[in-house]
Design an enzyme around this catalytic site. Structure first.
Site, mmCIF file in Angstrom:
data_model
loop_
_atom_site.group_PDB
_atom_site.id
_atom_site.type_symbol
_atom_site.label_atom_id
_atom_site.label_comp_id
_atom_site.label_asym_id
_atom_site.label_seq_id
_atom_site.Cartn_x
_atom_site.Cartn_y
_atom_site.Cartn_z
ATOM 1 N N ASN A 27 4.681 0.104 15.829
ATOM 2 C CA ASN A 27 4.719 1.630 15.236
ATOM 3 C C ASN A 27 3.547 2.170 14.823
ATOM 4 O OD1 ASN A 27 4.046 -0.395 13.205
ATOM 5 N ND2 ASN A 27 6.005 -0.303 11.917
ATOM 6 N N CYS A 50 -4.867 -1.759 9.218
ATOM 7 C CA CYS A 50 -3.721 -1.180 8.111
ATOM 8 C C CYS A 50 -3.480 -2.143 7.278
ATOM 9 C CB CYS A 50 -2.845 -0.501 8.739
ATOM 10 S SG CYS A 50 -1.264 -1.860 9.573
ATOM 11 N N ARG A 62 0.593 -1.239 -0.103
ATOM 12 C CA ARG A 62 -0.047 0.130 -0.113
ATOM 13 C C ARG A 62 0.962 1.333 0.131
ATOM 14 N NH1 ARG A 62 -2.636 -4.030 1.449
ATOM 15 N NH2 ARG A 62 -0.877 -4.581 2.556
ATOM 16 N N HIS A 75 4.648 4.999 11.977
ATOM 17 C CA HIS A 75 4.061 4.897 10.686
ATOM 18 C C HIS A 75 3.272 6.047 10.412
ATOM 19 C CE1 HIS A 75 3.125 3.208 7.053
ATOM 20 N NE2 HIS A 75 2.448 2.013 7.164
#
Length: 328
Positions: A173, A277, A66, A142
């Site tokens: 993260n 995510c 992504r 992130h």
């Protein structure tokens, strides 16, 4: 410096290494710009060559789906040219010093997005480069993922203030980036991790400070249902991050009981939604929740594109959004 003119946030030339360095107003501005670009390009079909003549260096020490796709397609959609480099092409700090790499990149590209093992490498690059450096994922943070998450939640709920985010999983993260930003929007945070997989203590301390300043709550527990209770947004992620593959067996054992299911959702708020995510494994969340109408994971993935485009435009141009500012 006096007050900036009529809520014009100026981010041009900045680095985006962590949301810790950005105020609530600055993050809201990036999200406003994301909504604006999405509306103008996706809804109205406009062509906006805002990055014409600009080049982006993309340095990836880890694999990516992504982040790479959203950045390459988004940068090109705005008329710019992305250049993708893997460890085959460049080894940060191996073939030459980070300082030298930073100087060369500064002379050839207008910005660099880097996915690295060590956040400290990003800090050195940013210190030595004269161009904006953007964190495309590190061991600690992130940030660009979280921008997509917040845009998705703003679109769904109409505002972010007062929402309770329930994190159920690893203290990684992604969680760190949420902890650096949620309170700045007036969002509460309930975190459940297994013992020994808590977020970084210094980040927890800072998150508690932000919560105090903004009148929000942040809680940590080892009980997934406790974190889910009353939560509007159930969030999880991979239990095994890149580079942790040899810990797989140990981690799968530690995370027993952490799968997000409809049982988890039962204790959440009635308007609950689910974020992940990606990439997702079934042990983290079952199909029933993952493919449910409450799951926002695919709009969340698409919003990676609009938010990274907004980051690039805000760091590299003087463009101002034309869309009315959304409610946050």
């Amino acid at each position: 410096g006096g007050q900036p003119l009529q809520n014009k946030v100026q981010l041009k030339g900045r680095d985006l290494l962590t949301l810790k360095n950005f105020t609530g107003e600055e993050i809201k501005y990036i999200l406003w710009l994301s909504a604006d670009l999405k509306f103008r390009i996706k809804q109205k079909g406009e062509y906006l060559p805002l990055l014409q003549g600009k080049s982006l260096g993309m340095i990836f020490e880890k694999r990516s789906t992504r982040t790479r796709l959203s950045t390459e397609t988004g940068f090109a959609l705005l008329g710019g040219h992305p250049c993708f480099l893997t460890t085959q092409d460049i080894h940060l700090g191996v073939n030459e010093s980070l300082k030298d790499t930073a100087r060369v990149l500064s002379s050839m590209t207008d910005a660099v997005l880097a996915r690295v093992y060590k956040q400290s490498d990003l800090d050195i690059l940013a210190q030595e480069a004269s161009i904006p450096i953007i964190n495309g994922l590190s061991d600690l943070y992130h940030p660009i993922q979280i921008l997509a998450d917040y845009l998705t939640l703003q679109e769904h709920y109409g505002a972010l203030k007062g929402l309770t985010l329930s994190w159920i999983g690893d203290g990684n993260n992604i969680l760190h980036s949420i902890m650096m930003s949620a309170a700045k929007f007036g969002m509460h945070l309930q975190v459940a991790t297994p013992k020994g997989y808590e977020p970084d203590p210094s980040i927890t301390k800072l998150a508690e400070q932000y919560a105090k300043e903004n009148g929000t709550n942040v809680s940590l527990t080892n009980d997934p249902l406790e974190a889910a209770r009353g939560g509007n947004v159930l969030i999880t992620d991979t239990w095994i991050s890149m580079g942790q593959e040899e810990e797989k067996k140990k981690r799968l054992q530690a995370f027993q009981g952490y799968q997000v299911t409809m049982k988890t959702a039962e204790v959440a708020a009635s308007d609950w939604t689910f974020l992940h995510c990606l990439p997702r494994k079934p042990e983290e969340v079952d199909d029933e929740v993952f493919y449910s109408p409450q799951s926002l994971v695919f709009p969340e993935a698409e919003n990676r594109k609009w938010t990274i485009m907004a980051v690039m435009v805000s760091l590299l141009t003087d463009y101002s959004p034309q869309l009315q500012k959304p409610k946050f």
